[in-house]
Design a protein around this motif. Sequence first.
Motif, mmCIF file in Angstrom:
data_model
loop_
_atom_site.group_PDB
_atom_site.id
_atom_site.type_symbol
_atom_site.label_atom_id
_atom_site.label_comp_id
_atom_site.label_asym_id
_atom_site.label_seq_id
_atom_site.Cartn_x
_atom_site.Cartn_y
_atom_site.Cartn_z
ATOM 1 N N ILE A 1 0.828 -1.206 0.000
ATOM 2 C CA ILE A 1 0.000 0.000 0.000
ATOM 3 C C ILE A 1 0.864 1.259 0.000
ATOM 4 C CG2 ILE A 1 -1.645 1.325 1.389
ATOM 5 C CD1 ILE A 1 -2.884 -1.387 2.200
ATOM 6 N N VAL A 2 1.934 1.242 0.782
ATOM 7 C CA VAL A 2 2.850 2.376 0.835
ATOM 8 C C VAL A 2 3.353 2.736 -0.559
ATOM 9 C CG1 VAL A 2 5.218 2.981 1.506
ATOM 10 C CG2 VAL A 2 3.594 2.196 3.230
ATOM 11 N N ARG A 3 3.603 1.732 -1.366
ATOM 12 C CA ARG A 3 4.133 1.963 -2.710
ATOM 13 C C ARG A 3 3.134 2.654 -3.630
ATOM 14 N NH1 ARG A 3 7.735 -3.500 -4.096
ATOM 15 N NH2 ARG A 3 9.119 -3.332 -2.270
ATOM 16 N N THR A 4 1.855 2.673 -3.247
ATOM 17 C CA THR A 4 0.871 3.402 -4.054
ATOM 18 C C THR A 4 0.958 4.896 -3.793
ATOM 19 O OG1 THR A 4 -0.942 3.381 -2.417
ATOM 20 C CG2 THR A 4 -0.694 1.429 -3.840
ATOM 21 N N GLY A 5 1.525 5.279 -2.650
ATOM 22 C CA GLY A 5 1.631 6.688 -2.296
ATOM 23 C C GLY A 5 0.340 7.295 -1.796
ATOM 24 N N LYS A 6 -0.668 6.470 -1.526
ATOM 25 C CA LYS A 6 -1.979 6.993 -1.120
ATOM 26 C C LYS A 6 -2.150 6.972 0.405
ATOM 27 C CE LYS A 6 -4.047 5.797 -5.536
ATOM 28 N NZ LYS A 6 -4.995 4.956 -6.278
ATOM 29 N N PRO A 7 -2.998 7.850 0.924
ATOM 30 C CA PRO A 7 -3.234 7.890 2.375
ATOM 31 C C PRO A 7 -3.903 6.610 2.867
ATOM 32 C CG PRO A 7 -4.144 9.832 1.263
ATOM 33 C CD PRO A 7 -3.779 8.850 0.200
ATOM 34 N N VAL A 8 -3.753 6.368 4.155
ATOM 35 C CA VAL A 8 -4.374 5.183 4.755
ATOM 36 C C VAL A 8 -5.106 5.552 6.045
ATOM 37 C CG1 VAL A 8 -2.707 3.569 3.782
ATOM 38 C CG2 VAL A 8 -2.273 4.551 6.014
ATOM 39 N N ILE A 9 -6.145 4.790 6.317
ATOM 40 C CA ILE A 9 -6.880 4.861 7.580
ATOM 41 C C ILE A 9 -6.716 3.502 8.238
ATOM 42 C CG2 ILE A 9 -9.113 5.182 8.690
ATOM 43 C CD1 ILE A 9 -10.010 6.700 6.168
ATOM 44 N N LEU A 10 -6.235 3.488 9.472
ATOM 45 C CA LEU A 10 -5.952 2.221 10.149
ATOM 46 C C LEU A 10 -6.866 2.024 11.345
ATOM 47 C CD1 LEU A 10 -2.876 3.843 9.759
ATOM 48 C CD2 LEU A 10 -2.287 1.424 9.792
ATOM 49 N N SER A 11 -7.479 0.850 11.440
ATOM 50 C CA SER A 11 -8.214 0.469 12.647
ATOM 51 C C SER A 11 -7.261 -0.200 13.620
ATOM 52 C CB SER A 11 -9.364 -0.481 12.312
ATOM 53 O OG SER A 11 -10.488 0.217 11.838
ATOM 54 N N SER A 12 -7.357 0.199 14.884
ATOM 55 C CA SER A 12 -6.375 -0.269 15.878
ATOM 56 C C SER A 12 -6.914 -1.380 16.763
ATOM 57 C CB SER A 12 -5.948 0.917 16.757
ATOM 58 O OG SER A 12 -7.064 1.423 17.484
ATOM 59 N N GLY A 13 -8.020 -2.015 16.355
ATOM 60 C CA GLY A 13 -8.767 -2.929 17.213
ATOM 61 C C GLY A 13 -8.008 -3.949 18.023
ATOM 62 N N MET A 14 -7.101 -4.688 17.395
ATOM 63 C CA MET A 14 -6.433 -5.784 18.103
ATOM 64 C C MET A 14 -4.986 -5.461 18.472
ATOM 65 S SD MET A 14 -7.935 -9.149 16.139
ATOM 66 C CE MET A 14 -7.641 -8.607 14.453
ATOM 67 N N SER A 15 -4.598 -4.193 18.357
ATOM 68 C CA SER A 15 -3.190 -3.838 18.511
ATOM 69 C C SER A 15 -2.893 -3.181 19.850
ATOM 70 C CB SER A 15 -2.771 -2.879 17.391
ATOM 71 O OG SER A 15 -3.002 -3.441 16.131
ATOM 72 N N SER A 16 -1.771 -3.535 20.416
ATOM 73 C CA SER A 16 -1.246 -2.840 21.592
ATOM 74 C C SER A 16 -0.529 -1.580 21.124
ATOM 75 C CB SER A 16 -0.261 -3.734 22.337
ATOM 76 O OG SER A 16 0.900 -3.947 21.526
ATOM 77 N N TYR A 17 -0.175 -0.710 22.058
ATOM 78 C CA TYR A 17 0.570 0.483 21.679
ATOM 79 C C TYR A 17 1.940 0.114 21.108
ATOM 80 C CZ TYR A 17 -2.645 4.060 23.328
ATOM 81 O OH TYR A 17 -3.724 4.900 23.466
ATOM 82 N N ALA A 18 2.543 -0.947 21.623
ATOM 83 C CA ALA A 18 3.845 -1.363 21.099
ATOM 84 C C ALA A 18 3.725 -1.747 19.623
ATOM 85 C CB ALA A 18 4.392 -2.533 21.911
ATOM 86 N N GLU A 19 2.657 -2.464 19.281
ATOM 87 C CA GLU A 19 2.449 -2.856 17.880
ATOM 88 C C GLU A 19 2.116 -1.641 17.019
ATOM 89 O OE1 GLU A 19 0.716 -7.393 18.328
ATOM 90 O OE2 GLU A 19 -0.579 -5.723 18.878
ATOM 91 N N LEU A 20 1.286 -0.757 17.553
ATOM 92 C CA LEU A 20 0.957 0.451 16.808
ATOM 93 C C LEU A 20 2.192 1.327 16.583
ATOM 94 C CD1 LEU A 20 -2.474 1.603 18.321
ATOM 95 C CD2 LEU A 20 -2.034 0.819 15.997
ATOM 96 N N ASP A 21 3.029 1.429 17.607
ATOM 97 C CA ASP A 21 4.244 2.239 17.480
ATOM 98 C C ASP A 21 5.095 1.746 16.305
ATOM 99 O OD1 ASP A 21 3.532 3.783 19.643
ATOM 100 O OD2 ASP A 21 4.869 2.794 21.061
ATOM 101 N N ALA A 22 5.203 0.431 16.179
ATOM 102 C CA ALA A 22 6.023 -0.136 15.104
ATOM 103 C C ALA A 22 5.419 0.206 13.736
ATOM 104 C CB ALA A 22 6.137 -1.649 15.264
ATOM 105 N N THR A 23 4.092 0.122 13.641
ATOM 106 C CA THR A 23 3.433 0.440 12.378
ATOM 107 C C THR A 23 3.541 1.924 12.060
ATOM 108 O OG1 THR A 23 1.888 -1.403 12.659
ATOM 109 C CG2 THR A 23 1.244 0.329 11.129
ATOM 110 N N MET A 24 3.353 2.761 13.062
ATOM 111 C CA MET A 24 3.459 4.206 12.843
ATOM 112 C C MET A 24 4.881 4.592 12.425
ATOM 113 S SD MET A 24 0.376 4.889 13.370
ATOM 114 C CE MET A 24 -0.192 3.191 13.289
ATOM 115 N N GLU A 25 5.859 3.959 13.029
ATOM 116 C CA GLU A 25 7.249 4.229 12.657
ATOM 117 C C GLU A 25 7.481 3.867 11.189
ATOM 118 O OE1 GLU A 25 11.819 2.994 14.001
ATOM 119 O OE2 GLU A 25 10.087 2.125 15.027
ATOM 120 N N PHE A 26 6.939 2.725 10.772
ATOM 121 C CA PHE A 26 7.068 2.298 9.377
ATOM 122 C C PHE A 26 6.418 3.307 8.437
ATOM 123 C CE2 PHE A 26 5.021 0.106 5.792
ATOM 124 C CZ PHE A 26 6.139 -0.423 5.152
ATOM 125 N N LEU A 27 5.220 3.763 8.785
ATOM 126 C CA LEU A 27 4.518 4.711 7.928
ATOM 127 C C LEU A 27 5.222 6.067 7.900
ATOM 128 C CD1 LEU A 27 0.818 3.888 8.874
ATOM 129 C CD2 LEU A 27 2.059 3.175 6.829
#
Length: 332
Positions: free
Chosen positions: A127-153
């Motif tokens: 998805i990142v390679r498309t260059g388009k914005p994303v909306i993420l649902s955080s339902g099953m994620s801890s802050y540690a997991e979210l932090d890793a995803t946010m860092e990637f984005l």
Amino acid sequence: MAFIIAEVGQAHEGSLGMALSYIDALANTGVDAVKFQVHIAEAESSIHEPFRIKFSQQDKTRFDYWERMEFTLTEWKLLKERCDEKNVEFLASPFSNKAVDLLEELDVKRYKIGSGEISNFLLLEKIVRTGKPVILSSGMSSYAELDATMEFLNENKVSYSILQCTTAYPTKPEQYGLNVIQELKERYQVPVGYSDHSAKIETCIAATSLGAEILEFHAVFSRKSFGPDATSSLEIEEISTLVKAIRNIETAIKFPIDKSDNSNYTDLKNIFEKSLAVNKNLKKGHIITFEDLEAKKPKNIGINAQDFHQVIGKTVNKDLVRWNFLNKTDFS
């Protein structure tokens, strides 16, 4: 204004006609986007995937169910075109890289990432390679997991927003996690919204008042319908009511009230507030007590009711008739 997303999900039951009818109905409710899920069974699932809820008697496996939910590229194009005609955004969650390829054929504006895909960096990279914005649902994620995803984005300079979401169907009040809306805002400094599975309109109304900038919920013609998400969805009339409520709350938030200034109420205060009167006939020379007094509308005909303590203990200088207003000239 909040971006309002009505998710059809799998409510169409694999029927193109049903999917089109959902777009038509939802466009009339005032939502901003109608969302689907793009499931391509061979690319995302296997015969080993268990059912989250064993609801289907016609699908032997979860794989069979996803296969039955698929639309062809031509059919997806028809759905996208119907959204365009109805002036609602076509939005979809891909669940495989192949699904991203399909959505790129449709030239979608942005991507919605489901709660189960937050840590799927293969899909995120696609998805990142498309260059388009994303909306993420955080339902099953801890802050540690979210932090890793946010860092990637962030490293990939992707524009994104996050939805507080509880992966429970239907979500109970004690599971809403409305407090997380502000926590996400403070932690990530990006637009934050709320993805709801409660099947109650008050949940998104509350989220709006707490600052949610995106609102998402499942839609269904009837909660009695077939499917895994029916009991967690809002019906069409409820969605119309919800959209109006959200817009009203947004207007209210845009116009904060200055409680220190009540000058606009001068005329009404003179009507509703009261003046002092006597509740019995009183003879000249009577000393006023609390028990002699009543407050009657309007204000400014007699002594203001708020000043009652100033007349207690004073002597009247003439006979007073019951229910007469009290004025300063009535005292020696």
